[in-house]
Design a protein around this motif. Structure first.
Motif, PDB file in Angstrom:
ATOM      1  N   CYS A 165      56.286 100.325  27.525  1.00  0.00           N
ATOM      2  CA  CYS A 165      56.621 100.038  28.913  1.00  0.00           C
ATOM      3  C   CYS A 165      57.633  98.902  29.063  1.00  0.00           C
ATOM      4  CB  CYS A 165      55.348  99.711  29.694  1.00  0.00           C
ATOM      5  SG  CYS A 165      54.394  98.364  28.962  1.00  0.00           S
ATOM      6  N   THR A 166      58.250  98.473  27.974  1.00  0.00           N
ATOM      7  CA  THR A 166      59.226  97.387  28.032  1.00  0.00           C
ATOM      8  C   THR A 166      60.542  97.833  27.414  1.00  0.00           C
ATOM      9  OG1 THR A 166      58.486  96.510  25.903  1.00  0.00           O
ATOM     10  CG2 THR A 166      57.423  95.618  27.871  1.00  0.00           C
ATOM     11  N   GLY A 167      61.632  97.239  27.877  1.00  0.00           N
ATOM     12  CA  GLY A 167      62.932  97.585  27.330  1.00  0.00           C
ATOM     13  C   GLY A 167      63.033  97.253  25.852  1.00  0.00           C
ATOM     14  N   VAL A 168      62.642  96.008  25.490  1.00  0.00           N
ATOM     15  CA  VAL A 168      62.723  95.637  24.076  1.00  0.00           C
ATOM     16  C   VAL A 168      61.785  96.498  23.238  1.00  0.00           C
ATOM     17  CG1 VAL A 168      63.574  93.268  24.290  1.00  0.00           C
ATOM     18  CG2 VAL A 168      61.125  93.725  24.565  1.00  0.00           C
ATOM     19  N   GLY A 169      60.621  96.839  23.798  1.00  0.00           N
ATOM     20  CA  GLY A 169      59.676  97.674  23.056  1.00  0.00           C
ATOM     21  C   GLY A 169      60.257  99.033  22.731  1.00  0.00           C
ATOM     22  N   LYS A 170      60.883  99.651  23.701  1.00  0.00           N
ATOM     23  CA  LYS A 170      61.475 100.966  23.454  1.00  0.00           C
ATOM     24  C   LYS A 170      62.683 100.859  22.522  1.00  0.00           C
ATOM     25  CE  LYS A 170      61.617 102.028  27.879  1.00  0.00           C
ATOM     26  NZ  LYS A 170      61.855 102.818  29.109  1.00  0.00           N
TER      27      LYS A 170
ATOM     28  N   HIS B 256      51.330 100.734  33.716  1.00  0.00           N
ATOM     29  CA  HIS B 256      51.347  99.411  34.336  1.00  0.00           C
ATOM     30  C   HIS B 256      51.890  99.474  35.762  1.00  0.00           C
ATOM     31  CE1 HIS B 256      50.376  97.103  30.631  1.00  0.00           C
ATOM     32  NE2 HIS B 256      50.894  98.166  30.053  1.00  0.00           N
ATOM     33  N   THR B 257      52.729 100.471  36.016  1.00  0.00           N
ATOM     34  CA  THR B 257      53.259 100.723  37.355  1.00  0.00           C
ATOM     35  C   THR B 257      53.363 102.239  37.512  1.00  0.00           C
ATOM     36  OG1 THR B 257      55.636 100.918  36.871  1.00  0.00           O
ATOM     37  CG2 THR B 257      54.733  98.674  37.024  1.00  0.00           C
ATOM     38  N   PRO B 258      53.674 102.724  38.710  1.00  0.00           N
ATOM     39  CA  PRO B 258      53.867 104.175  38.866  1.00  0.00           C
ATOM     40  C   PRO B 258      55.046 104.728  38.061  1.00  0.00           C
ATOM     41  CG  PRO B 258      53.498 103.124  40.992  1.00  0.00           C
ATOM     42  CD  PRO B 258      53.699 102.016  40.004  1.00  0.00           C
ATOM     43  N   TYR B 259      55.913 103.852  37.537  1.00  0.00           N
ATOM     44  CA  TYR B 259      57.102 104.296  36.811  1.00  0.00           C
ATOM     45  C   TYR B 259      56.925 104.286  35.290  1.00  0.00           C
ATOM     46  CZ  TYR B 259      59.119 103.352  41.390  1.00  0.00           C
ATOM     47  OH  TYR B 259      59.364 103.330  42.738  1.00  0.00           O
ATOM     48  N   THR B 260      55.785 103.832  34.801  1.00  0.00           N
ATOM     49  CA  THR B 260      55.561 103.766  33.365  1.00  0.00           C
ATOM     50  C   THR B 260      55.498 105.167  32.754  1.00  0.00           C
ATOM     51  OG1 THR B 260      54.241 101.753  33.692  1.00  0.00           O
ATOM     52  CG2 THR B 260      54.074 102.837  31.555  1.00  0.00           C
ATOM     53  N   LEU B 261      56.212 105.354  31.647  1.00  0.00           N
ATOM     54  CA  LEU B 261      56.108 106.604  30.905  1.00  0.00           C
ATOM     55  C   LEU B 261      54.796 106.602  30.123  1.00  0.00           C
ATOM     56  CD1 LEU B 261      59.742 106.976  29.494  1.00  0.00           C
ATOM     57  CD2 LEU B 261      58.707 108.250  31.367  1.00  0.00           C
ATOM     58  N   THR B 262      53.925 107.553  30.420  1.00  0.00           N
ATOM     59  CA  THR B 262      52.604 107.568  29.781  1.00  0.00           C
ATOM     60  C   THR B 262      52.415 108.730  28.816  1.00  0.00           C
ATOM     61  OG1 THR B 262      51.678 108.816  31.643  1.00  0.00           O
ATOM     62  CG2 THR B 262      51.555 106.404  31.757  1.00  0.00           C
ATOM     63  N   ASP B 263      53.323 109.699  28.823  1.00  0.00           N
ATOM     64  CA  ASP B 263      53.224 110.854  27.930  1.00  0.00           C
ATOM     65  C   ASP B 263      53.978 110.541  26.633  1.00  0.00           C
ATOM     66  OD1 ASP B 263      53.319 113.219  26.549  1.00  0.00           O
ATOM     67  OD2 ASP B 263      54.157 114.406  28.180  1.00  0.00           O
ATOM     68  N   PRO B 264      53.285 110.449  25.485  1.00  0.00           N
ATOM     69  CA  PRO B 264      53.978 110.108  24.234  1.00  0.00           C
ATOM     70  C   PRO B 264      55.136 111.051  23.905  1.00  0.00           C
ATOM     71  CG  PRO B 264      51.604 109.943  23.937  1.00  0.00           C
ATOM     72  CD  PRO B 264      51.830 110.561  25.288  1.00  0.00           C
ATOM     73  N   GLN B 265      54.987 112.335  24.184  1.00  0.00           N
ATOM     74  CA  GLN B 265      56.068 113.281  23.886  1.00  0.00           C
ATOM     75  C   GLN B 265      57.293 113.005  24.750  1.00  0.00           C
ATOM     76  OE1 GLN B 265      56.301 115.436  21.415  1.00  0.00           O
ATOM     77  NE2 GLN B 265      54.306 114.725  20.718  1.00  0.00           N
ATOM     78  N   GLU B 266      57.068 112.713  26.019  1.00  0.00           N
ATOM     79  CA  GLU B 266      58.189 112.385  26.906  1.00  0.00           C
ATOM     80  C   GLU B 266      58.872 111.106  26.445  1.00  0.00           C
ATOM     81  OE1 GLU B 266      59.127 111.470  31.630  1.00  0.00           O
ATOM     82  OE2 GLU B 266      57.067 111.875  30.975  1.00  0.00           O
ATOM     83  N   LEU B 267      58.069 110.140  26.008  1.00  0.00           N
ATOM     84  CA  LEU B 267      58.648 108.884  25.543  1.00  0.00           C
ATOM     85  C   LEU B 267      59.459 109.088  24.268  1.00  0.00           C
ATOM     86  CD1 LEU B 267      58.991 105.899  25.947  1.00  0.00           C
ATOM     87  CD2 LEU B 267      56.797 105.519  24.816  1.00  0.00           C
TER      88      LEU B 267
END
Length: 263
Positions: A147-152, A175-186
């Motif tokens: 959910c973080t820029g540096v993390g991704k 963490h927010t409605p905009y968090t990517l929660t699907d591992p495949q999508e991420l």
């Protein structure tokens, strides 16, 4: 006069000592690559070292506290490495500070430096914006990478199977409605980031906050830097072109930092 045996000659002793040090670090890195735990047979397979050599070096590393043996007769990285890692992390932030300060001056926004450690993002450096409304993350703080820029940006530096292992197969916490929660999508998001050379955290960690992050090439461990700030101000930076274009500026600073950090 009797000649000195080759094994006792000073030059040979030094060469053997250097080789032992190199092999000891090779074993520690093999343990780290295995997730911190491995059997002797696994270390032999991954390092290519003969078993007698591994036995001898592991015994020394255990005695010094850099490796531990668990009840299942497997070996893990030891607690004495923690102090070394913490000190190295602080030094990394110190070495990077001039580059973070430059990035802050160019953009006017908070500049951050982070590494990936044990599947978590660890912030090791920061130079805060001078603006009254600014982002602040405590150095040493650990956060989830998805959910973080540096993390991704850190995950994008890993082979896909390693990134997949870090993320797991279950839905990721939002963490927010905009968090990517699907591992495949991420994972698809990370593939696109490898092509573009940067990643975006668009209010995925905190509403109203936008972050742009890039990898630091050549660093000895996955490392990323970012700028973060209020969404509108970061979007305005992204709209700039030419010499002031945000991503090229960030990548150029990251490349210079990477050359300093390269082993």
């Amino acid at each position: 006069m009797a000649s000195t045996p080759a094994a006792a000659q000073p030059g040979t002793e030094r060469a053997g000592g250097v080789q032992s040090v190199e092999r000891a670090f090779q074993l520690l890195e093999a343990l780290a690559d295995a997730g911190g735990t491995a059997a002797l047979s696994e270390l032999s397979a991954s390092s290519g070292l003969p078993m007698p050599t591994i036995h001898r070096l592991i015994r020394t590393l255990v005695q010094q506290g850099y490796v531990r043996q668990d009840t299942a007769r497997r070996y893990t990285l030891g607690p004495r490495l923690i102090r070394l890692g913490e000190t190295a992390g602080r030094l990394l932030g110190s070495w990077a500070r001039p580059y973070l300060a430059e990035l802050m001056e160019v953009t006017g926004e908070t500049a951050n430096l982070a590494v990936l450690e044990g599947g978590e993002v660890v912030y090791v450096g920061q130079v805060q914006s001078r603006r009254s409304m600014r982002m602040f993350t405590e150095v040493g703080r650990r956060v989830q990478p998805h959910c973080t820029g540096v993390g991704k940006a850190l995950l994008a530096q890993l082979p896909e199977d390693e990134a997949r292992a870090v993320l797991g197969a279950q839905p990721l916490p939002a963490h927010t409605p905009y968090t990517l929660t699907d591992p495949q999508e991420l994972l698809r998001h990370l593939a696109a980031a490898r092509e573009s050379g940067y990643v975006v955290d668009d209010q995925e960690q905190e509403i109203g906050v936008r972050c742009i992050a890039v990898a630091v090439p050549g660093a000895p461990t996955p490392t990323a830097l970012s700028v973060s700030g209020p969404e509108a101000r970061i979007r305005a930076l992204e709209d700039q072109h030419g010499e002031a274009a945000l991503v090229p500026v960030m990548r150029e600073i990251a490349a210079r930092l990477g050359r300093v950090l390269a082993p």
